[in-house]
Design a protein around this motif. Structure first.
Motif, PDB file in Angstrom:
ATOM      1  N   VAL A 140       1.753  65.096  60.437  1.00  0.00           N
ATOM      2  CA  VAL A 140       2.083  63.862  59.703  1.00  0.00           C
ATOM      3  C   VAL A 140       1.116  62.774  60.155  1.00  0.00           C
ATOM      4  O   VAL A 140       0.968  62.535  61.360  1.00  0.00           O
ATOM      5  CB  VAL A 140       3.529  63.399  60.009  1.00  0.00           C
ATOM      6  CG1 VAL A 140       3.866  62.137  59.218  1.00  0.00           C
ATOM      7  CG2 VAL A 140       4.539  64.495  59.710  1.00  0.00           C
ATOM      8  N   LYS A 141       0.432  62.133  59.200  1.00  0.00           N
ATOM      9  CA  LYS A 141      -0.444  61.004  59.525  1.00  0.00           C
ATOM     10  C   LYS A 141       0.054  59.764  58.827  1.00  0.00           C
ATOM     11  O   LYS A 141       0.528  59.847  57.690  1.00  0.00           O
ATOM     12  CB  LYS A 141      -1.862  61.281  59.010  1.00  0.00           C
ATOM     13  CG  LYS A 141      -2.735  62.053  59.931  1.00  0.00           C
ATOM     14  CD  LYS A 141      -4.119  62.194  59.320  1.00  0.00           C
ATOM     15  CE  LYS A 141      -5.009  62.959  60.277  1.00  0.00           C
ATOM     16  NZ  LYS A 141      -6.190  63.481  59.606  1.00  0.00           N
ATOM     17  N   GLU A 142      -0.101  58.624  59.471  1.00  0.00           N
ATOM     18  CA  GLU A 142       0.231  57.350  58.831  1.00  0.00           C
ATOM     19  C   GLU A 142      -0.998  56.883  58.057  1.00  0.00           C
ATOM     20  O   GLU A 142      -2.115  56.915  58.580  1.00  0.00           O
ATOM     21  CB  GLU A 142       0.557  56.294  59.886  1.00  0.00           C
ATOM     22  CG  GLU A 142       1.757  56.618  60.766  1.00  0.00           C
ATOM     23  CD  GLU A 142       3.071  56.476  60.017  1.00  0.00           C
ATOM     24  OE1 GLU A 142       3.083  55.818  58.961  1.00  0.00           O
ATOM     25  OE2 GLU A 142       4.074  57.038  60.491  1.00  0.00           O
ATOM     26  N   ARG A 143      -0.791  56.484  56.818  1.00  0.00           N
ATOM     27  CA  ARG A 143      -1.833  55.844  56.032  1.00  0.00           C
ATOM     28  C   ARG A 143      -1.330  54.465  55.618  1.00  0.00           C
ATOM     29  O   ARG A 143      -0.211  54.092  55.962  1.00  0.00           O
ATOM     30  CB  ARG A 143      -2.166  56.696  54.796  1.00  0.00           C
ATOM     31  CG  ARG A 143      -3.018  57.907  55.113  1.00  0.00           C
ATOM     32  CD  ARG A 143      -4.424  57.444  55.477  1.00  0.00           C
ATOM     33  NE  ARG A 143      -5.345  58.551  55.540  1.00  0.00           N
ATOM     34  CZ  ARG A 143      -5.854  59.055  56.665  1.00  0.00           C
ATOM     35  NH1 ARG A 143      -5.474  58.559  57.823  1.00  0.00           N
ATOM     36  NH2 ARG A 143      -6.714  60.033  56.647  1.00  0.00           N
ATOM     37  N   ASP A 144      -2.158  53.740  54.872  1.00  0.00           N
ATOM     38  CA  ASP A 144      -1.775  52.389  54.504  1.00  0.00           C
ATOM     39  C   ASP A 144      -0.568  52.415  53.544  1.00  0.00           C
ATOM     40  O   ASP A 144      -0.730  52.615  52.350  1.00  0.00           O
ATOM     41  CB  ASP A 144      -2.991  51.712  53.846  1.00  0.00           C
ATOM     42  CG  ASP A 144      -2.776  50.227  53.724  1.00  0.00           C
ATOM     43  OD1 ASP A 144      -1.830  49.719  54.372  1.00  0.00           O
ATOM     44  OD2 ASP A 144      -3.520  49.592  52.964  1.00  0.00           O
ATOM     45  N   GLY A 145       0.631  52.265  54.065  1.00  0.00           N
ATOM     46  CA  GLY A 145       1.824  52.202  53.217  1.00  0.00           C
ATOM     47  C   GLY A 145       2.416  53.540  52.831  1.00  0.00           C
ATOM     48  O   GLY A 145       3.359  53.588  52.043  1.00  0.00           O
ATOM     49  N   TYR A 146       1.857  54.631  53.300  1.00  0.00           N
ATOM     50  CA  TYR A 146       2.443  55.937  52.994  1.00  0.00           C
ATOM     51  C   TYR A 146       2.067  56.933  54.081  1.00  0.00           C
ATOM     52  O   TYR A 146       1.295  56.624  54.992  1.00  0.00           O
ATOM     53  CB  TYR A 146       2.000  56.434  51.605  1.00  0.00           C
ATOM     54  CG  TYR A 146       0.522  56.763  51.456  1.00  0.00           C
ATOM     55  CD1 TYR A 146      -0.443  55.772  51.290  1.00  0.00           C
ATOM     56  CD2 TYR A 146       0.084  58.090  51.469  1.00  0.00           C
ATOM     57  CE1 TYR A 146      -1.791  56.071  51.154  1.00  0.00           C
ATOM     58  CE2 TYR A 146      -1.259  58.400  51.319  1.00  0.00           C
ATOM     59  CZ  TYR A 146      -2.186  57.399  51.157  1.00  0.00           C
ATOM     60  OH  TYR A 146      -3.517  57.696  51.018  1.00  0.00           O
ATOM     61  N   ARG A 147       2.603  58.139  53.958  1.00  0.00           N
ATOM     62  CA  ARG A 147       2.300  59.182  54.947  1.00  0.00           C
ATOM     63  C   ARG A 147       1.536  60.315  54.289  1.00  0.00           C
ATOM     64  O   ARG A 147       1.698  60.568  53.095  1.00  0.00           O
ATOM     65  CB  ARG A 147       3.596  59.738  55.548  1.00  0.00           C
ATOM     66  CG  ARG A 147       4.275  58.689  56.342  1.00  0.00           C
ATOM     67  CD  ARG A 147       5.564  59.120  56.943  1.00  0.00           C
ATOM     68  NE  ARG A 147       5.782  58.198  58.049  1.00  0.00           N
ATOM     69  CZ  ARG A 147       6.214  58.523  59.249  1.00  0.00           C
ATOM     70  NH1 ARG A 147       6.560  59.763  59.520  1.00  0.00           N
ATOM     71  NH2 ARG A 147       6.327  57.631  60.193  1.00  0.00           N
ATOM     72  N   LEU A 148       0.744  60.961  55.100  1.00  0.00           N
ATOM     73  CA  LEU A 148      -0.015  62.126  54.633  1.00  0.00           C
ATOM     74  C   LEU A 148       0.529  63.327  55.404  1.00  0.00           C
ATOM     75  O   LEU A 148       0.322  63.440  56.614  1.00  0.00           O
ATOM     76  CB  LEU A 148      -1.499  61.880  54.914  1.00  0.00           C
ATOM     77  CG  LEU A 148      -2.491  63.016  54.730  1.00  0.00           C
ATOM     78  CD1 LEU A 148      -2.389  63.646  53.358  1.00  0.00           C
ATOM     79  CD2 LEU A 148      -3.917  62.484  54.930  1.00  0.00           C
ATOM     80  N   LEU A 149       1.268  64.178  54.683  1.00  0.00           N
ATOM     81  CA  LEU A 149       1.827  65.372  55.332  1.00  0.00           C
ATOM     82  C   LEU A 149       0.835  66.515  55.188  1.00  0.00           C
ATOM     83  O   LEU A 149       0.167  66.631  54.159  1.00  0.00           O
ATOM     84  CB  LEU A 149       3.142  65.787  54.670  1.00  0.00           C
ATOM     85  CG  LEU A 149       4.177  64.682  54.400  1.00  0.00           C
ATOM     86  CD1 LEU A 149       5.429  65.283  53.767  1.00  0.00           C
ATOM     87  CD2 LEU A 149       4.514  63.939  55.681  1.00  0.00           C
ATOM     88  N   THR A 150       0.740  67.362  56.201  1.00  0.00           N
ATOM     89  CA  THR A 150      -0.038  68.595  56.062  1.00  0.00           C
ATOM     90  C   THR A 150       0.935  69.755  56.216  1.00  0.00           C
ATOM     91  O   THR A 150       1.701  69.801  57.192  1.00  0.00           O
ATOM     92  CB  THR A 150      -1.147  68.684  57.117  1.00  0.00           C
ATOM     93  OG1 THR A 150      -2.024  67.565  56.934  1.00  0.00           O
ATOM     94  CG2 THR A 150      -1.958  69.968  56.959  1.00  0.00           C
ATOM     95  N   VAL A 151       0.915  70.661  55.226  1.00  0.00           N
ATOM     96  CA  VAL A 151       1.839  71.804  55.268  1.00  0.00           C
ATOM     97  C   VAL A 151       1.089  73.080  55.655  1.00  0.00           C
ATOM     98  O   VAL A 151      -0.149  73.102  55.705  1.00  0.00           O
ATOM     99  CB  VAL A 151       2.569  71.999  53.921  1.00  0.00           C
ATOM    100  CG1 VAL A 151       3.545  70.875  53.660  1.00  0.00           C
ATOM    101  CG2 VAL A 151       1.586  72.155  52.770  1.00  0.00           C
ATOM    102  N   ASP A 152       1.845  74.141  55.890  1.00  0.00           N
ATOM    103  CA  ASP A 152       1.281  75.363  56.473  1.00  0.00           C
ATOM    104  C   ASP A 152       0.628  76.304  55.465  1.00  0.00           C
ATOM    105  O   ASP A 152       0.374  77.464  55.786  1.00  0.00           O
ATOM    106  CB  ASP A 152       2.382  76.120  57.242  1.00  0.00           C
ATOM    107  CG  ASP A 152       3.612  76.409  56.376  1.00  0.00           C
ATOM    108  OD1 ASP A 152       3.627  75.994  55.196  1.00  0.00           O
ATOM    109  OD2 ASP A 152       4.556  77.038  56.883  1.00  0.00           O
ATOM    110  N   GLY A 153       0.339  75.830  54.254  1.00  0.00           N
ATOM    111  CA  GLY A 153      -0.292  76.714  53.264  1.00  0.00           C
ATOM    112  C   GLY A 153      -1.308  75.950  52.452  1.00  0.00           C
ATOM    113  O   GLY A 153      -1.794  74.902  52.886  1.00  0.00           O
TER     114      GLY A 153
END
Ligand SMILES: Cc1ncc(COP(=O)(O)O)c(C=O)c1O
Length: 454
Positions: free
Chosen positions: A332-345
């Motif tokens: 999970v990364k924080e971006r400007d006003g939202y999150r960037l999730l990375t999933v396993d596929g």
């Protein structure tokens, strides 16, 4: 920020999917497979098939349903077809072998696709499958595969190039159809010319009714010439509603590039139409009730009067609500006003992303942490690959709880075309297995691997 600032596209409620989500099974399977997976719901497939057959029965039309196998590679659907007597539409020797191998009879297959290779044509003739002939040279090749004095003729339909889609690379124009009809007559006992076929792009009902009525006319003419011509196939293209009308229209009117990661923008025409006024069996009912251009009565009436049987080859509509795709959040990364999730596929397990589009129905979030804060947490979803463009969802989806590592994202209703048409072991990632959930109404759903899961 409230959810109204972030467009959502909730999937239509589905008790069977909800039962799996609430059972705890998905968390266990995600742990067991250590990667994404799909689950399949055979009861939904059976129910969709029954609904299509009911639409035929209500009108007294002689109709047959062939499952378009290209829409999902699981063995399960073919097993269901074999058990329920449904046909299968195959478009390669591999698909034909799979269908036979899982118990479907050759005579219940229709072989579609362009310029079929001689091996496929030979297999089709030997097993008594119906071949939708796409071109004159293919007709010659098909006739050539029938040994002289053979017990089995080549069973065929002649595929029509839709006059309203003249740039389609499939089918034959009027002159070619006339030439093909002549060649069938000359081929004598080597062929059994059973009628005509088409497949239209898009989902509109009226053009299908109009072209289908035209094919009924071609059947009547061909019969006068001495051919059997008793069936027409209208291909696939029965639409599916993934969401309700309001949600869809609101989504389209609200969405803009600010709602997507990296300012990505989509026009409304870039998306599959996620709502259809008449979907699945209701679309078939609407087609049978439609009045084809130049005719006074319904299309169903025309078929019955002419004694012509109707074949359909639905893929997506048979798979409506018949499965879902599960990813685990691993970063999970924080971006400007939202999150960037990375999933396993990767987005190769959600094929819509590969057609310059986006699979829009909102994924369900199954939180790992019992105390994940509630609220509105917009997040896009990236894949575990090194490609900038490999996004499972570009859209910043407004989750109702804060997403975190270990959570599961369940993309609903993915069995129709999303699961495997583009799957690839890129990066040496394992292909997501397919899990069959046999009964959802038990206290704990029962599961098994689809036999064709690798
Ligand atoms: C000849 C033919 N039949 C059937 C189908 C299945 O279409 P759908 O999944 O839209 O029902 C297709 C899809 O491309 C097709 O080309």
């Amino acid at each position: 920020m409230s959810t109204t600032d972030w467009p959502t596209l909730p999937a239509l409620p589905d008790p069977a999917t909800a039962a799996v989500l609430g059972s705890g099974l998905l968390e266990e399977l995600s742990y067991a497979f250590s990667g994404p997976f799909h689950f399949l719901l055979p009861d939904a497939f059976d129910a969709n098939l029954r609904a299509l057959r009911a639409a035929f029965d209500e009108t007294g039309v002689d109709g047959t349903v062939y499952f378009a196998k290209k829409a999902n590679k699981a063995a399960l659907w073919i097993e269901r077809c074999a058990l329920t007597g449904a046909g299968v539409d195959v478009a390669s020797a591999g698909e034909l072998r799979e269908a036979l191998g899982h118990g479907v009879r050759g005579e219940d297959l229709v072989v579609t696709g362009p310029a079929k290779d001689p091996g496929l044509l030979g297999l089709a003739v030997r097993h008594g499958a119906l071949v939708a002939v796409d071109a004159l040279d293919e007709l010659d090749a098909l006739v050539a595969t029938v040994p002289s004095g053979a017990r089995r003729p080549a069973r065929l339909l002649l595929r029509c190039l839709p006059p309203d889609q003249p740039h389609s690379r499939f089918g034959m124009n009027e002159a070619e159809l006339a030439a093909a009809t002549d060649r069938c007559l000359r081929a004598g006992d080597a062929v059994r010319m059973e009628g005509f076929s088409f497949h239209l792009s898009g989902y509109a009902i009226q053009p299908r009714a109009d072209l289908a009525a035209h094919l009924v006319g071609l059947c009547l003419k061909a019969r006068v010439q001495g051919l059997e011509a008793g069936r027409i196939s209208i291909g696939g293209g029965l639409p599916v509603s993934y969401t309700d009308a309001d949600s869809w229209h609101t989504f389209l009117s609200e969405q803009n590039s600010g709602h997507y990661h990296a300012g990505k923008s989509f026009g409304s025409g870039d998306f599959y139409p996620y709502f259809a006024p008449a979907a699945g069996a209701d679309a078939l009912r609407a087609l049978l009730a439609a009045r084809p251009e130049g005719h006074d009565g319904s299309f169903a009436g025309l078929l019955k009067e002419a004694g012509v049987a109707l074949l359909t080859e639905p893929g997506r509509a048979l798979l409506d609500r018949a499965g879902a795709t599960v990813f685990r959040v691993q970063g999970v990364k924080e971006r400007d006003g939202y999150r960037l999730l990375t999933v396993d596929g990767s987005s190769l397990s959600l094929s819509e992303q590969w057609f310059n589009s986006e699979y829009l129905p909102d994924p369900y979030l199954l939180s790992y942490a019992a105390d994940a804060p509630a609220g509105t947490w917009p997040a896009c979803v990236g894949a575990a690959t090194c490609l900038e463009s490999d996004m499972v969802s570009w859209r910043k989806i407004p989750f109702r709880r804060r997403p975190g590592i270990g959570d599961l994202l369940v993309y609903p209703n993915t069995a129709g075309y999303q699961m495997d048409s583009n799957e690839s072991p890129f990066h040496d990632l394992a292909l997501p297995p397919k899990v069959v959930v046999d009964r959802t109404e038990r206290p704990r759903p029962r599961w098994r691997l689809d036999r064709h899961f690798t």
